[in-house]
Scaffold this motif. Structure first.
Motif, PDB file in Angstrom:
ATOM      1  N   TRP A 153      13.575 -46.706   1.261  1.00 32.71           N
ATOM      2  CA  TRP A 153      13.369 -46.814  -0.179  1.00 32.71           C
ATOM      3  C   TRP A 153      14.461 -46.051  -0.907  1.00 32.71           C
ATOM      4  O   TRP A 153      14.759 -44.912  -0.582  1.00 32.71           O
ATOM      5  N   ARG A 154      15.027 -46.674  -1.914  1.00 35.11           N
ATOM      6  CA  ARG A 154      16.046 -46.028  -2.742  1.00 35.11           C
ATOM      7  C   ARG A 154      15.933 -46.534  -4.170  1.00 35.11           C
ATOM      8  O   ARG A 154      15.493 -47.646  -4.404  1.00 35.11           O
ATOM      9  N   LEU A 155      16.353 -45.713  -5.097  1.00 33.31           N
ATOM     10  CA  LEU A 155      16.438 -46.153  -6.488  1.00 33.31           C
ATOM     11  C   LEU A 155      17.736 -46.923  -6.661  1.00 33.31           C
ATOM     12  O   LEU A 155      18.761 -46.562  -6.085  1.00 33.31           O
ATOM     13  N   ALA A 156      17.682 -47.988  -7.431  1.00 35.41           N
ATOM     14  CA  ALA A 156      18.878 -48.801  -7.666  1.00 35.41           C
ATOM     15  C   ALA A 156      18.947 -49.163  -9.135  1.00 35.41           C
ATOM     16  O   ALA A 156      17.942 -49.149  -9.845  1.00 35.41           O
ATOM     17  N   ARG A 157      20.127 -49.495  -9.571  1.00 35.54           N
ATOM     18  CA  ARG A 157      20.320 -49.901 -10.962  1.00 35.54           C
ATOM     19  C   ARG A 157      20.851 -51.331 -10.962  1.00 35.54           C
ATOM     20  O   ARG A 157      21.805 -51.648 -10.270  1.00 35.54           O
ATOM     21  N   VAL A 158      20.200 -52.168 -11.763  1.00 40.41           N
ATOM     22  CA  VAL A 158      20.634 -53.558 -11.882  1.00 40.41           C
ATOM     23  C   VAL A 158      21.839 -53.596 -12.808  1.00 40.41           C
ATOM     24  O   VAL A 158      21.799 -53.108 -13.927  1.00 40.41           O
ATOM     25  N   SER A 159      22.908 -54.160 -12.304  1.00 38.76           N
ATOM     26  CA  SER A 159      24.140 -54.242 -13.073  1.00 38.76           C
ATOM     27  C   SER A 159      24.013 -55.299 -14.165  1.00 38.76           C
ATOM     28  O   SER A 159      23.071 -56.087 -14.180  1.00 38.76           O
ATOM     29  N   THR A 160      24.975 -55.334 -15.099  1.00 35.69           N
ATOM     30  CA  THR A 160      24.928 -56.315 -16.183  1.00 35.69           C
ATOM     31  C   THR A 160      25.085 -57.747 -15.680  1.00 35.69           C
ATOM     32  O   THR A 160      24.720 -58.690 -16.373  1.00 35.69           O
ATOM     33  N   ASP A 161      25.639 -57.925 -14.474  1.00 31.35           N
ATOM     34  CA  ASP A 161      25.724 -59.267 -13.897  1.00 31.35           C
ATOM     35  C   ASP A 161      24.526 -59.561 -12.992  1.00 31.35           C
ATOM     36  O   ASP A 161      24.534 -60.499 -12.201  1.00 31.35           O
ATOM     37  N   TYR A 162      23.456 -58.746 -13.137  1.00 26.41           N
ATOM     38  CA  TYR A 162      22.176 -58.914 -12.446  1.00 26.41           C
ATOM     39  C   TYR A 162      22.267 -58.753 -10.933  1.00 26.41           C
ATOM     40  O   TYR A 162      21.515 -59.366 -10.195  1.00 26.41           O
ATOM     41  N   HIS A 163      23.182 -57.925 -10.449  1.00 25.82           N
ATOM     42  CA  HIS A 163      23.284 -57.660  -9.019  1.00 25.82           C
ATOM     43  C   HIS A 163      22.907 -56.206  -8.739  1.00 25.82           C
ATOM     44  O   HIS A 163      23.118 -55.332  -9.564  1.00 25.82           O
ATOM     45  N   VAL A 164      22.350 -55.989  -7.561  1.00 28.28           N
ATOM     46  CA  VAL A 164      21.982 -54.652  -7.105  1.00 28.28           C
ATOM     47  C   VAL A 164      22.819 -54.364  -5.872  1.00 28.28           C
ATOM     48  O   VAL A 164      22.908 -55.191  -4.971  1.00 28.28           O
ATOM     49  N   GLU A 165      23.454 -53.174  -5.825  1.00 26.82           N
ATOM     50  CA  GLU A 165      24.264 -52.810  -4.671  1.00 26.82           C
ATOM     51  C   GLU A 165      23.391 -52.102  -3.645  1.00 26.82           C
ATOM     52  O   GLU A 165      22.665 -51.165  -3.950  1.00 26.82           O
TER      53      GLU A 165
END
Length: 63
Positions: A33-45
């Protein structure tokens, strides 16, 4: 064990055997489990991958 005049096996059988629980019926499944941020192009790294997030309402938000 010298002080108790019993072997480790005998000590295990008399003290700890009754406290053992049976193995679970379902196999262990590893999850990371990790926190992620959705980029403006709707992708998660994730590690070296970029995964498209399907809901547009989370753009630029932490999930």
């Amino acid at each position: 064990m010298r002080r108790l005049d019993v072997s480790r096996r005998q000590l295990f059988e008399s003290v700890e055997r009754a406290a053992l629980a049976s193995l679970p019926s379902k196999d262990y499944e590893f999850a990371e489990w990790r926190l992620a941020r959705v980029s403006t192009d709707y992708h998660v790294e994730f590690k070296i991958f970029f995964i498209r997030y399907r809901t547009t309402s989370f753009a630029s938000k932490s999930i």
